[in-house]
Design an enzyme around this catalytic site. Sequence first.
Site, PDB file in Angstrom:
ATOM      1  N   THR A   1       3.159 -79.973 -66.312  1.00 37.22           N
ATOM      2  CA  THR A   1       3.104 -79.510 -67.714  1.00 37.22           C
ATOM      3  C   THR A   1       4.398 -78.869 -68.207  1.00 37.22           C
ATOM      4  OG1 THR A   1       2.168 -77.381 -67.051  1.00 37.22           O
ATOM      5  CG2 THR A   1       0.612 -79.153 -67.544  1.00 37.22           C
TER       6      THR A   1
ATOM      7  N   TYR B   1       8.485 -72.950 -66.947  1.00 31.93           N
ATOM      8  CA  TYR B   1       8.199 -74.043 -67.880  1.00 31.93           C
ATOM      9  C   TYR B   1       7.985 -73.510 -69.298  1.00 31.93           C
ATOM     10  CZ  TYR B   1       7.383 -76.973 -63.718  1.00 31.93           C
ATOM     11  OH  TYR B   1       7.503 -77.651 -62.532  1.00 31.93           O
TER      12      TYR B   1
ATOM     13  N   ASP C   1      -0.201 -78.645 -62.819  1.00 29.22           N
ATOM     14  CA  ASP C   1       0.967 -77.961 -62.275  1.00 29.22           C
ATOM     15  C   ASP C   1       1.755 -77.287 -63.394  1.00 29.22           C
ATOM     16  OD1 ASP C   1       3.101 -77.542 -60.152  1.00 29.22           O
ATOM     17  OD2 ASP C   1       4.216 -78.761 -61.577  1.00 29.22           O
TER      18      ASP C   1
END
Length: 269
Positions: free
Chosen positions: A25, A69, A64
């Site tokens: 992600t 991120y 994940d």
Amino acid sequence: MKTLHGLERPFGDTGLMVSPLGLGTVKLGRDQGVKYPSGFTIPDDREARQLLDLARELGINLIDTAPAYGRSEERLGPLLRGQRDAWVIVSKVGEEFEGGQSHFDFSPAHTRLSLERSLKRLETDIIDLVLVHSDGNDVAILRDSGVYETLAELKREGKVRAFGLSGKTVEGGLLALERGDCAMVTYNLNEQGERPVLDYAAEHSKGILIKKALASGHACLGAGVDPVRASFELLFGHPGVASAIIGTINPLHLSHNVATAAAVIRGSH
């Protein structure tokens, strides 16, 4: 429609069952400093929800994410509300991404702070798999920083089910498996240097996640060879591999990847 339902596999000896593909992600949270050949737009909540629904429909139960991120974790919390039990959640510690730059902190204090923050963002009281997001100095991090000892404490406290390393070296991967539950390694048609880590995992019932599974060597393949299929044949041909993380936000790519993986795995049984 080909799906991964019924193809879940044990994740080492953790007691978790994971789908052979997991959804990465990074693209839900960050569009700066990412190594993708073409640009993309971060999906809005409606598109993100549709993608997660499709992943579940296709039999994917592994997701994940990571603090590095961007906004991925804080978006996933609300998006996964009411369906926590349907997912095995992977997150990370060690790497932070701010103002377009990565920086690393593997200290015990930061590890604990990072994990508590991930629990809050993801709106959960336990994270299934927590990986050390290595900067490449795998062995030094595992030996000297105290990060692994802290993750072992968090596991005893019931905040983490299993822990390991997302690393870059064979030595790091082997040490990570000796002292932890799992490792995330690069393994694809172009790069197979970390194969000894997969071999060790298969022998010692440790969990392996594959990153960069489709950094496919399109150029090295002959005409008429599907690079996705060739990639999955390589991966799922190894008994140490539990799941490969696919970081797509394109529903068609996701469906194609799942159909191809399902065909490869069912064909190899």
